[in-house]
Design a protein around this motif. Structure first.
Motif, PDB file in Angstrom:
ATOM      1  N   ALA A  33     -58.877  65.777  17.309  1.00 19.18           N
ATOM      2  CA  ALA A  33     -60.010  66.390  16.379  1.00 19.18           C
ATOM      3  C   ALA A  33     -60.329  67.658  17.042  1.00 19.18           C
ATOM      4  O   ALA A  33     -60.704  68.442  15.886  1.00 19.18           O
ATOM      5  N   PHE A  34     -60.317  68.104  18.144  1.00 21.42           N
ATOM      6  CA  PHE A  34     -60.675  69.472  18.813  1.00 21.42           C
ATOM      7  C   PHE A  34     -59.626  70.289  18.234  1.00 21.42           C
ATOM      8  O   PHE A  34     -59.877  71.592  17.730  1.00 21.42           O
ATOM      9  N   SER A  35     -58.271  69.839  17.975  1.00 16.92           N
ATOM     10  CA  SER A  35     -57.207  70.810  17.754  1.00 16.92           C
ATOM     11  C   SER A  35     -57.538  70.886  15.955  1.00 16.92           C
ATOM     12  O   SER A  35     -57.363  72.140  15.568  1.00 16.92           O
ATOM     13  N   ALA A  36     -57.901  69.949  15.330  1.00 17.84           N
ATOM     14  CA  ALA A  36     -58.095  70.074  13.919  1.00 17.84           C
ATOM     15  C   ALA A  36     -59.354  70.932  13.465  1.00 17.84           C
ATOM     16  O   ALA A  36     -59.225  71.774  12.663  1.00 17.84           O
ATOM     17  N   THR A  92     -65.529  66.766  11.687  1.00 13.18           N
ATOM     18  CA  THR A  92     -64.249  66.504  11.902  1.00 13.18           C
ATOM     19  C   THR A  92     -64.393  65.346  12.527  1.00 13.18           C
ATOM     20  O   THR A  92     -65.092  64.809  13.558  1.00 13.18           O
ATOM     21  N   PRO A  93     -63.776  64.079  11.787  1.00 17.46           N
ATOM     22  CA  PRO A  93     -63.816  62.763  12.457  1.00 17.46           C
ATOM     23  C   PRO A  93     -62.950  62.611  13.772  1.00 17.46           C
ATOM     24  O   PRO A  93     -61.736  63.457  13.883  1.00 17.46           O
ATOM     25  N   VAL A  94     -63.209  61.881  14.663  1.00 16.77           N
ATOM     26  CA  VAL A  94     -62.467  61.597  15.915  1.00 16.77           C
ATOM     27  C   VAL A  94     -62.053  59.985  15.697  1.00 16.77           C
ATOM     28  O   VAL A  94     -62.785  59.029  15.474  1.00 16.77           O
ATOM     29  N   GLY A  95     -60.711  60.003  15.954  1.00 19.90           N
ATOM     30  CA  GLY A  95     -60.008  58.640  15.777  1.00 19.90           C
ATOM     31  C   GLY A  95     -60.280  57.899  14.572  1.00 19.90           C
ATOM     32  O   GLY A  95     -59.726  58.441  13.677  1.00 19.90           O
ATOM     33  N   ASP A  96     -60.954  56.754  14.493  1.00 20.33           N
ATOM     34  CA  ASP A  96     -60.931  56.182  13.126  1.00 20.33           C
ATOM     35  C   ASP A  96     -62.199  56.727  12.159  1.00 20.33           C
ATOM     36  O   ASP A  96     -62.352  55.970  11.376  1.00 20.33           O
ATOM     37  N   GLY A  97     -62.656  57.426  12.811  1.00 22.07           N
ATOM     38  CA  GLY A  97     -63.947  58.371  11.903  1.00 22.07           C
ATOM     39  C   GLY A  97     -65.191  57.728  12.411  1.00 22.07           C
ATOM     40  O   GLY A  97     -66.126  58.050  11.503  1.00 22.07           O
ATOM     41  N   THR A  98     -65.359  56.625  12.999  1.00 23.45           N
ATOM     42  CA  THR A  98     -66.596  56.315  13.517  1.00 23.45           C
ATOM     43  C   THR A  98     -67.641  57.212  13.789  1.00 23.45           C
ATOM     44  O   THR A  98     -68.717  57.285  13.635  1.00 23.45           O
ATOM     45  N   TYR A  99     -66.981  58.122  14.766  1.00 24.95           N
ATOM     46  CA  TYR A  99     -67.863  59.275  15.382  1.00 24.95           C
ATOM     47  C   TYR A  99     -66.969  60.752  14.897  1.00 24.95           C
ATOM     48  O   TYR A  99     -65.891  60.589  14.479  1.00 24.95           O
ATOM     49  N   SER A 100     -67.952  61.758  14.705  1.00 19.23           N
ATOM     50  CA  SER A 100     -67.412  63.065  14.623  1.00 19.23           C
ATOM     51  C   SER A 100     -67.515  63.826  15.871  1.00 19.23           C
ATOM     52  O   SER A 100     -68.094  63.279  16.849  1.00 19.23           O
ATOM     53  N   LEU A 101     -66.893  64.917  15.918  1.00 24.17           N
ATOM     54  CA  LEU A 101     -66.523  65.829  17.092  1.00 24.17           C
ATOM     55  C   LEU A 101     -67.837  66.175  17.787  1.00 24.17           C
ATOM     56  O   LEU A 101     -67.754  66.364  18.855  1.00 24.17           O
ATOM     57  N   TRP A 102     -68.900  66.200  17.261  1.00 19.83           N
ATOM     58  CA  TRP A 102     -70.313  66.531  18.140  1.00 19.83           C
ATOM     59  C   TRP A 102     -70.592  65.523  18.743  1.00 19.83           C
ATOM     60  O   TRP A 102     -71.701  65.915  19.470  1.00 19.83           O
ATOM     61  N   LYS A 103     -70.260  64.369  18.703  1.00 22.08           N
ATOM     62  CA  LYS A 103     -70.555  63.188  19.691  1.00 22.08           C
ATOM     63  C   LYS A 103     -70.081  63.744  20.993  1.00 22.08           C
ATOM     64  O   LYS A 103     -70.497  63.460  22.145  1.00 22.08           O
ATOM     65  N   TYR A 104     -68.991  64.507  21.263  1.00 25.04           N
ATOM     66  CA  TYR A 104     -68.187  64.737  22.332  1.00 25.04           C
ATOM     67  C   TYR A 104     -68.339  66.259  22.925  1.00 25.04           C
ATOM     68  O   TYR A 104     -68.093  66.533  23.922  1.00 25.04           O
ATOM     69  N   CYS A 105     -68.668  67.242  21.917  1.00 27.67           N
ATOM     70  CA  CYS A 105     -68.722  68.680  22.282  1.00 27.67           C
ATOM     71  C   CYS A 105     -69.825  69.093  21.656  1.00 27.67           C
ATOM     72  O   CYS A 105     -70.071  68.680  20.415  1.00 27.67           O
ATOM     73  N   LYS A 106     -70.152  70.420  21.709  1.00 31.42           N
ATOM     74  CA  LYS A 106     -71.223  71.051  21.470  1.00 31.42           C
ATOM     75  C   LYS A 106     -70.737  72.664  21.217  1.00 31.42           C
ATOM     76  O   LYS A 106     -69.581  72.987  21.522  1.00 31.42           O
ATOM     77  N   VAL A 107     -71.493  73.387  20.048  1.00 32.80           N
ATOM     78  CA  VAL A 107     -71.028  74.716  20.077  1.00 32.80           C
ATOM     79  C   VAL A 107     -71.940  75.635  19.743  1.00 32.80           C
ATOM     80  O   VAL A 107     -73.194  75.211  19.248  1.00 32.80           O
ATOM     81  N   GLU A 108     -71.974  76.682  20.100  1.00 33.18           N
ATOM     82  CA  GLU A 108     -72.935  77.891  19.932  1.00 33.18           C
ATOM     83  C   GLU A 108     -72.177  78.974  19.444  1.00 33.18           C
ATOM     84  O   GLU A 108     -71.291  79.564  20.135  1.00 33.18           O
ATOM     85  N   ALA A 109     -72.790  79.756  18.539  1.00 34.38           N
ATOM     86  CA  ALA A 109     -71.926  80.808  17.766  1.00 34.38           C
ATOM     87  C   ALA A 109     -73.028  82.045  18.234  1.00 34.38           C
ATOM     88  O   ALA A 109     -74.214  82.290  18.076  1.00 34.38           O
ATOM     89  N   ARG A 110     -72.380  83.088  19.135  1.00 36.88           N
ATOM     90  CA  ARG A 110     -72.908  84.295  19.341  1.00 36.88           C
ATOM     91  C   ARG A 110     -72.438  85.391  18.399  1.00 36.88           C
ATOM     92  O   ARG A 110     -71.260  85.527  18.159  1.00 36.88           O
ATOM     93  N   ILE A 111     -73.395  85.991  17.476  1.00 42.45           N
ATOM     94  CA  ILE A 111     -72.784  86.782  16.602  1.00 42.45           C
ATOM     95  C   ILE A 111     -73.298  88.310  16.962  1.00 42.45           C
ATOM     96  O   ILE A 111     -74.631  88.615  17.290  1.00 42.45           O
TER      97      ILE A 111
END
Length: 119
Positions: A33-36, A92-111
């Motif tokens: 999912a991270f790669s996607a 972005t779904p992870v595995g069977d799609g029960t969870y999305s990527l944000w269950k496992y990681c976070k993001v912050e954008a610095r602009i």
């Protein structure tokens, strides 16, 4: 001074405890999912990825705060595209799609803007 036509964005990404608690199979699904997600950012119109860095060799465990785990630096055409890039973590779904990527990681954008070294 001319106005920049793009934003220089640093996407700071951190792994959280849910990833650390996952099984090896689930971790593999998260990596897919991270790669996607990274591919999705790369394919957004007008985005130019300048570099990707992962500091997982010197940071072990979840990222509760800065320092983060991985970074993408990119030129991005507008704020809406930055928001769309961050939204990949929600959609972005992870595995069977029960969870999305944000269950496992976070993001912050610095602009910011491209800073040029004076001659």
């Amino acid at each position: 001074m001319t106005e920049p036509t793009t934003h220089r964005v640093l996407f700071c990404m951190g792994i959280n405890q849910n990833f650390m608690d996952a099984t090896k199979e689930e971790m593999g699904d998260v990596w897919q999912a991270f790669s996607a997600m990274m591919k999705g950012i790369d394919e957004l119109p007008g985005v130019t990825i300048l570099g990707i860095m992962d500091d997982d060799r010197i940071q072990v465990g979840p990222s509760y705060d800065s320092p983060w785990t991985a970074y993408i630096m990119a030129d991005v055409p507008d704020l809406e595209t930055v928001i769309e890039a961050c939204n990949f973590f929600r959609t972005t779904p992870v595995g069977d799609g029960t969870y999305s990527l944000w269950k496992y990681c976070k993001v912050e954008a610095r602009i910011g803007r491209k800073l040029v070294v004076p001659e």
